[in-house]
Design an enzyme around this catalytic site. Structure first.
Site, PDB file in Angstrom:
ATOM      1  N   ASP A 126       0.812  -1.209   0.000  1.00 32.65           N
ATOM      2  CA  ASP A 126       0.000   0.000   0.000  1.00 32.65           C
ATOM      3  C   ASP A 126       0.851   1.267   0.000  1.00 32.65           C
ATOM      4  O   ASP A 126       0.482   2.276  -0.614  1.00 32.65           O
ATOM      5  CB  ASP A 126      -0.937   0.008   1.210  1.00 32.65           C
ATOM      6  N   CYS A 173       1.150  -8.128   4.587  1.00 32.03           N
ATOM      7  CA  CYS A 173       0.675  -6.756   4.440  1.00 32.03           C
ATOM      8  C   CYS A 173      -0.829  -6.659   4.203  1.00 32.03           C
ATOM      9  O   CYS A 173      -1.529  -7.651   4.169  1.00 32.03           O
ATOM     10  CB  CYS A 173       1.492  -6.042   3.379  1.00 32.03           C
ATOM     11  N   ASP A 174      -1.273  -5.439   3.976  1.00 32.57           N
ATOM     12  CA  ASP A 174      -2.636  -4.995   4.243  1.00 32.57           C
ATOM     13  C   ASP A 174      -3.763  -5.899   3.760  1.00 32.57           C
ATOM     14  O   ASP A 174      -4.589  -6.356   4.535  1.00 32.57           O
ATOM     15  CB  ASP A 174      -2.831  -3.606   3.641  1.00 32.57           C
ATOM     16  N   LYS A 175      -3.877  -6.131   2.459  1.00 35.18           N
ATOM     17  CA  LYS A 175      -5.051  -6.862   1.942  1.00 35.18           C
ATOM     18  C   LYS A 175      -4.797  -8.349   1.839  1.00 35.18           C
ATOM     19  O   LYS A 175      -5.730  -9.129   1.646  1.00 35.18           O
ATOM     20  CB  LYS A 175      -5.463  -6.322   0.562  1.00 35.18           C
ATOM     21  N   CYS A 180       5.139  -2.368   8.128  1.00 34.06           N
ATOM     22  CA  CYS A 180       5.520  -1.082   8.714  1.00 34.06           C
ATOM     23  C   CYS A 180       5.111  -0.992  10.179  1.00 34.06           C
ATOM     24  O   CYS A 180       4.035  -1.435  10.571  1.00 34.06           O
ATOM     25  CB  CYS A 180       4.938   0.060   7.900  1.00 34.06           C
ATOM     26  N   GLU A 237      -6.884   4.382  -0.370  1.00 34.17           N
ATOM     27  CA  GLU A 237      -6.451   4.956   0.905  1.00 34.17           C
ATOM     28  C   GLU A 237      -5.934   6.365   0.665  1.00 34.17           C
ATOM     29  O   GLU A 237      -5.338   6.635  -0.374  1.00 34.17           O
ATOM     30  CB  GLU A 237      -5.316   4.115   1.515  1.00 34.17           C
ATOM     31  N   SER A 263      -5.538   5.203   5.363  1.00 37.29           N
ATOM     32  CA  SER A 263      -4.518   4.265   5.810  1.00 37.29           C
ATOM     33  C   SER A 263      -4.554   4.151   7.323  1.00 37.29           C
ATOM     34  O   SER A 263      -4.936   5.087   8.028  1.00 37.29           O
ATOM     35  CB  SER A 263      -3.144   4.767   5.368  1.00 37.29           C
TER      36      SER A 263
END
Length: 554
Positions: free
Chosen positions: A80, A121-123, A193, A444, A470
């Protein structure tokens, strides 16, 4: 135990399938064992994923130790942070559905008996979990772990500060040399992160929901404990397969409510709402925004990790991690400790001897940061189906705010205006046509929130969007407005200068315009041309539902 892999590995009729498996180098002995799919999102472009080859090998070792045959298959994954602020961000949320579909495809096409899911990570995390409950076979998640915080000027820092530094440079608060120091030092290791952003939120919530082993959310990527955890995940899946404990035995109404309570205590990313809605839908026990507010109203916020505060994932790990947070919540019966988990034990068993090691990082349940959770759902005449804000990252003076609307029909125009110094204290920035359908992909908006924070405007300017923010965003950043503008939602009717009233404690967001006036404006509302007309995003835009439904596909 009944093994799905027997469709491939036993009987005269399946000799052709076995011949192809032998072509891969498998032995007869390996094919007599349970076949475990190890789904790895390893790549060279995502810092949270560059170490997943090591994690995957450790998982495979654990599976072999426990008598199974591990088989690695790949998954895509979008970073992202790298995709932020350009067309790439349109693909991020939408990729969640591709990931879920691809995991389902590989698992069913090859008759895996169980899955170890290796995202970070995110998704990628929610996409893999959605597939697990859709398939309803034994599954364990083990992530790649969080990044260590960086050091700039002797202070711990992370990606959110990097984005804010851009705003500070645009406002001439810092110079090029100082910006370069952030650029070179804020992300010092592999891993997701280091703040309580979406990736770490979801990896923590995998622990809380029970599909990941204790430590999954917080053991840093660079620690040897992460490799050991991966080996234990490989062993754990074999135990679940032998006992026929499936994904929906772990993820159900009981455990989803546990995850929501933990979400509120940790102060997770507002994106967690989208993902928990989608996971619950796949698990056959859908939830709605009212349930989220119900749990938020009675669950104290115990943690202020970046961007809400100065601490990071390594600090949470040292304070006892997610299990210590669950232990605090259990003191007031805010979680159901009878829920079973991937350890093969209940939540109660897992937290039996767990205590908080640092009450500066995880506040005691009797003395929280706030008596209500880190996320709030708001309703009003521009969000009739709700919108979401990360309340724990909002400055106290912005919990209630009234100001004029500054209206933009895309993120790019809003960013230009912010960078040009055209947004003034008191303004409420409205960014629309960025929802799941209108974006498409519900971008985001870390760039505009971080620019405002870097310009020292985060305590006097609010943002409202049918897109999303985000987990690294802070301030009065209100997203997921439903219905979205592209669906004719009332946010499409807001005009420049309309007075916006935000009251987060009362769960309200409205413009001071009468219903009659809004209906009059609707007569002149023109349908906006889709900005993506080809490729799979165009197909996604036709099929995606609204944010209050989790942006799932019809």
């Amino acid at each position: 135990m009944a093994l799905r892999s027997r469709y491939l590995t036993s009987g005269v009729e399946t000799a052709p399938q076995r011949s192809l498996l032998y072509a891969c180098g498998f032995t007869k002995e390996e094919l007599e064992r349970p076949l475990i799919g190890v789904v790895s999102a390893h790549s060279d472009i995502v810092p949270g994923h560059i170490n997943l080859d090591k994690i995957t090998e450790a998982v495979k070792a654990g599976v072999r130790l426990a008598g199974g045959t591990p088989i690695m298959v790949p998954s895509i994954g979008v970073c992202d942070g790298i995709a932020m602020g350009h067309v790439g961000m349109k693909y991020s949320l939408a990729s969640r559905e591709l990931i879920a579909d691809s995991v389902e495809t590989m698992a069913n096409a090859h008759c895996f008996d169980g899955l170890v899911l290796v995202p970070n990570c995110d998704k990628i995390v929610p996409g893999m979990v959605m597939a697990a409950v859709r398939l309803n076979i034994p599954a364990v998640v083990v992530s790649g772990g969080p990044m260590m915080a960086g050091l700039v000027g002797g202070c711990e820092t992370s990606l959110s500060k990097m984005f804010e530094a851009v705003g500070a440079r645009k406002a001439n608060i810092i110079d090029d040399k100082q910006l370069l120091e952030f650029e070179e030092n804020c992300c010092p290791t592999c891993g997701s992160c280091s703040g309580m952003y979406t990736a770490n939120s979801m990896n923590c919530l995998c622990e809380a929901i029970g599909i990941a082993l204790p430590g999954n959310g917080t053991i840093p990527a660079v620690m040897s404990g992460r490799i050991a955890l991966a080996k234990h995940a490989g062993m754990a899946i074999m135990d679940l397969v032998k006992r026929d404990v499936k994904a929906r035995d772990i993820i159900n109404t009981k455990s989803i409510r546990n995850a929501l309570a933990c979400d509120m205590a940790l102060g997770c990313s507002s994106n967690s709402v989208l993902h928990l809605l989608a996971i619950a839908n796949e698990a056959g026990c859908p939830i709605d925004l009212n349930i989220i507010n119900e749990i938020s109203s009675k669950t104290p916020n115990l943690c202020h990790l970046a961007p809400a505060g100065p601490t990071h994932m390594q600090d949470l790990n040292e304070a006892g991690g997610v299990q210590a947070v669950l232990s605090e919540l259990a003191k007031k019966n805010l979680i159901d400790t009878t829920a079973i988990t991937a350890t093969g034990k209940t939540v109660a068993d897992n937290i039996k001897d767990i205590k908080v090691k640092n009450y500066d990082i995880i506040k005691p349940i009797e003395k929280p940061y706030s008596e209500t959770g880190g996320i709030a759902v708001l309703w009003g005449n521009i969000a009739k189906n709700g919108c979401v804000v990360k309340r724990s990252a909002v400055a106290p003076e912005m919990l209630k705010h009234t100001g004029p609307a500054r209206v933009f029909d895309c993120e790019d125009d809003a960013i230009k205006s912010i960078y040009a110094g055209e947004i003034k204290p008191g303004d409420v920035v409205i960014i629309r046509y960025e929802g799941p359908k209108g974006g498409p992909g519900m971008r985001e908006m870390l760039n505009p929130t971080s620019a405002l924070a870097g310009m020292k405007l985060d305590k006097c300017v609010a943002l409202i969007t049918d897109g999303r923010f985000s987990g690294a965003s802070r301030g009065a950043s209100i997203g997921h407005v439903s219905p979205e503008a592209a669906e004719g939602g009332e946010i499409a009717l807001v005009k420049e200068g309309d007075i916006v009233e935000i009251d987060i404690p009362a769960n309200k967001v409205n413009i001071k315009v009468s219903d009659k006036e809004l209906e009059e404006r609707r007569k002149f509302l023109k349908e906006k041309e889709p900005n993506i007309k080809s490729g799979w995003l165009a197909r996604y835009a036709r099929l995606v539902t609204s944010a209050d439904k989790g942006a799932i596909l019809k």
